[in-house]
Design a protein around this motif. Structure first.
Motif, PDB file in Angstrom:
ATOM      1  N   UNK A  29     -28.075   2.728   1.544  1.00 45.61           N
ATOM      2  CA  UNK A  29     -29.178   1.828   1.804  1.00 45.61           C
ATOM      3  C   UNK A  29     -30.091   2.293   2.923  1.00 45.61           C
ATOM      4  N   UNK A  30     -29.808   3.462   3.504  1.00 44.17           N
ATOM      5  CA  UNK A  30     -30.645   4.012   4.570  1.00 44.17           C
ATOM      6  C   UNK A  30     -31.798   4.776   3.925  1.00 44.17           C
ATOM      7  N   UNK A  31     -33.023   4.462   4.344  1.00 46.51           N
ATOM      8  CA  UNK A  31     -34.191   5.116   3.755  1.00 46.51           C
ATOM      9  C   UNK A  31     -34.943   5.995   4.751  1.00 46.51           C
ATOM     10  N   UNK A  32     -34.794   5.716   6.028  1.00 38.06           N
ATOM     11  CA  UNK A  32     -35.474   6.508   7.050  1.00 38.06           C
ATOM     12  C   UNK A  32     -34.989   7.950   6.978  1.00 38.06           C
ATOM     13  N   UNK A  33     -35.882   8.937   6.847  1.00 41.46           N
ATOM     14  CA  UNK A  33     -35.457  10.340   6.757  1.00 41.46           C
ATOM     15  C   UNK A  33     -34.587  10.794   7.925  1.00 41.46           C
ATOM     16  N   UNK A  34     -34.836  10.242   9.109  1.00 40.38           N
ATOM     17  CA  UNK A  34     -33.979  10.603  10.247  1.00 40.38           C
ATOM     18  C   UNK A  34     -32.556  10.100  10.026  1.00 40.38           C
ATOM     19  N   UNK A  35     -32.440   8.897   9.483  1.00 39.88           N
ATOM     20  CA  UNK A  35     -31.120   8.324   9.233  1.00 39.88           C
ATOM     21  C   UNK A  35     -30.381   9.032   8.116  1.00 39.88           C
ATOM     22  N   UNK A  36     -31.084   9.367   7.021  1.00 41.49           N
ATOM     23  CA  UNK A  36     -30.412  10.040   5.909  1.00 41.49           C
ATOM     24  C   UNK A  36     -29.953  11.442   6.309  1.00 41.49           C
ATOM     25  N   UNK A  37     -30.748  12.132   7.130  1.00 42.94           N
ATOM     26  CA  UNK A  37     -30.347  13.462   7.590  1.00 42.94           C
ATOM     27  C   UNK A  37     -29.121  13.367   8.479  1.00 42.94           C
ATOM     28  N   UNK A  38     -29.111  12.394   9.393  1.00 40.70           N
ATOM     29  CA  UNK A  38     -27.956  12.207  10.276  1.00 40.70           C
ATOM     30  C   UNK A  38     -26.727  11.821   9.468  1.00 40.70           C
TER      31      UNK A  38
END
Length: 469
Positions: free
Chosen positions: A252-261
């Motif tokens: 459910x994470x959409x922020x590119x920073x969050x998905x990369x992490x």
């Protein structure tokens, strides 16, 4: 064997289909009274009924049996300690009832409280600055989003465990040959070579994947255990990309920073599962009462990696001690956190100064044990130790962090580090989450006035600190 309760899931499943309890009972071949008991979590569900639910309603029984109630109850208890709820704070039976009868309301309340905490913290940060220009948008940080996803999954991913168990495809690889076997595997399977690079050729970098040249560069600053770990991590990214992408999509994470992490943390999880197979690790942990130095030696990993793996032992029917993991730097900043317990880890700021993970910096390499009590009176056993990080130059030789592992006090007899203490007479240190949100007004370690404490200081009295009311 741990009992499984599916009340909220079963009620939601029935509501989605517009069925009465009688209709569901008939479809499942059980009595309406049993459906009622299941929905109210007054009875645990049998494997036979779960399989019948799968057969009749076409849902995966493992998903409907996924128990997120433990972490939700812990989060709800922590949220209710906020002075905001001082006049209307529900007791534990009421909170349990809310989780059973109104799980959606509880989920919404927790989301609202997290947003309130985040907004409060960021507004405080804005108030401390000279200008509102460039103020960040009120949203969860990538680290918080990843932490919440891991916590919702009880820090355990069976898909990654299954993939890790098949990594060597039945081949036996001796511990002292793993590094060479990984280099060979990367070359043969994905056409990627591995090269050890001089520190000056990789300034400030421990690992670099050169996609154009199909080459992984490892810094010579890495010790052998970390070189091995980095290669398994890269194997996950290169060979199990589809699985990692699938889990990221489910987050459910959409922020590119969050998905990369998140992808990085999932690859780390996979690497730990390969190097420390679940069953073998659990057996060793139970036999040695979680002697993590011994475990690290046995599996050829670092102490920190062994600690992190201990937090993931949450497989149904083969669970280890539920731990939280906290890593801090010498300034007290929390740099990594994982949680499979009811202990509430701060999202913002540092760890509580009364938590003796800070003391471990004065005793490098030694275990520092401690019994602590949170403001809600829940008690935990915590043990801390320093870990050394790779150094690039002589001016950075003291590159040291500290990690703390903790479990609910009832699990302390399973931990060898607690053997020197009497469970009934051990001293307990009162701690908080961190100073900004801790309700312990008269703590002699308070660093700042808590945002949740509205009573002003007494100008006619000087307490243990200038914030003492």
């Amino acid at each position: 064997m741990q009992k499984t309760f599916i009340g909220p899931h079963l009620r939601r499943l029935r509501a989605e289909r517009g069925e009465t309890q009688g209709a569901m009972a008939k479809a499942l071949g059980i009595s309406p009274s049993y459906v009622n008991l299941l929905e109210n979590n007054e009875r645990s569900v049998s494997v036979q009924v779960l399989l019948r639910v799968f057969e009749v309603y076409g849902v995966d029984w493992r998903d409907i049996a996924e128990d997120d109630g433990t972490s939700q109850l812990a989060d709800l208890r922590a949220a209710m300690q906020d002075p905001l709820f001082a006049e209307i704070r529900p007791d534990l039976p009421q909170m349990r009832a809310a989780l059973v009868h109104a799980p959606g309301v509880v989920k919404s309340l927790l989301a609202l409280h997290r947003a309130y905490q985040g907004a409060t913290d960021q507004l405080l940060s804005v108030a401390e600055s000279d200008t509102l220009l460039g103020a960040p948008r009120l949203s969860a940080s990538p680290e918080t989003a990843v932490h919440d996803f891991f916590r919702r999954n009880r820090n355990h991913f069976r898909e990654l465990e299954d993939a890790a168990s098949q990594f060597w495809a039945g081949d036996r690889v001796e511990p002292d040959e793993v590094y060479v076997a990984l280099k060979r595997r990367l070359r043969d399977r994905v056409g990627v070579t591995v090269r050890l690079a001089h520190v000056e050729d990789l300034p400030g970098t421990l690992r670099q994947y050169d996609e154009a040249r199909n080459e992984i560069l490892l810094s010579e600053a890495l010790d052998h255990t970390n070189r091995t770990f980095q290669l398994v991590h890269m194997s996950a990214l290169l060979e199990s990309r589809a699985l990692l992408d699938q889990l990221v999509a489910k987050s459910g994470i959409s922020d590119p920073r969050g998905t990369a992490r998140l992808k990085v943390e999932l690859a780390n999880y996979f690497a730990a599962a390969v190097l420390m197979p679940y069953d073998a690790y659990l057996a060793e942990a139970q036999a040695t009462k979680y002697d993590l130095d011994h475990i690290a030696t046995r599996f050829g990993v670092s102490y920190e990696q062994a600690c992190h793996r201990a937090t993931t032992l949450q497989r149904e029917g083969a669970q280890g001690v539920p731990f939280f993991f906290l890593r801090i730097d010498k300034g007290g900043n929390v740099t990594k956190r994982f949680n499979a317990t009811g202990f509430h880890l701060a999202e913002y700021g540092g760890a509580c100064p009364r938590l003796e993970v800070h003391v471990s910096f004065r005793m490098p390499g030694r275990i520092v044990p401690q019994f602590v009590e949170m403001p809600d009176r829940s008690q935990f056993f915590v043990f801390s130790r320093t870990v050394d990080r790779p150094s690039w130059a002589r001016h950075a030789t003291d590159n040291r962090l500290a990690v703390a592992m903790g479990c609910a006090i009832e699990h302390a007899p399973s931990i060898g580090y607690a053997e020197a203490f009497s469970m009934s007479g051990a001293p307990v240190t009162p701690i908080g989450i961190n100073c900004r949100i801790c309700p312990r007004a008269n703590c002699d370690q308070r660093a700042q006035h808590a945002a949740i404490l509205t009573r002003p200081v007494d100008e006619h009295r000087r307490g243990a600190t200038r914030y003492d009311v």
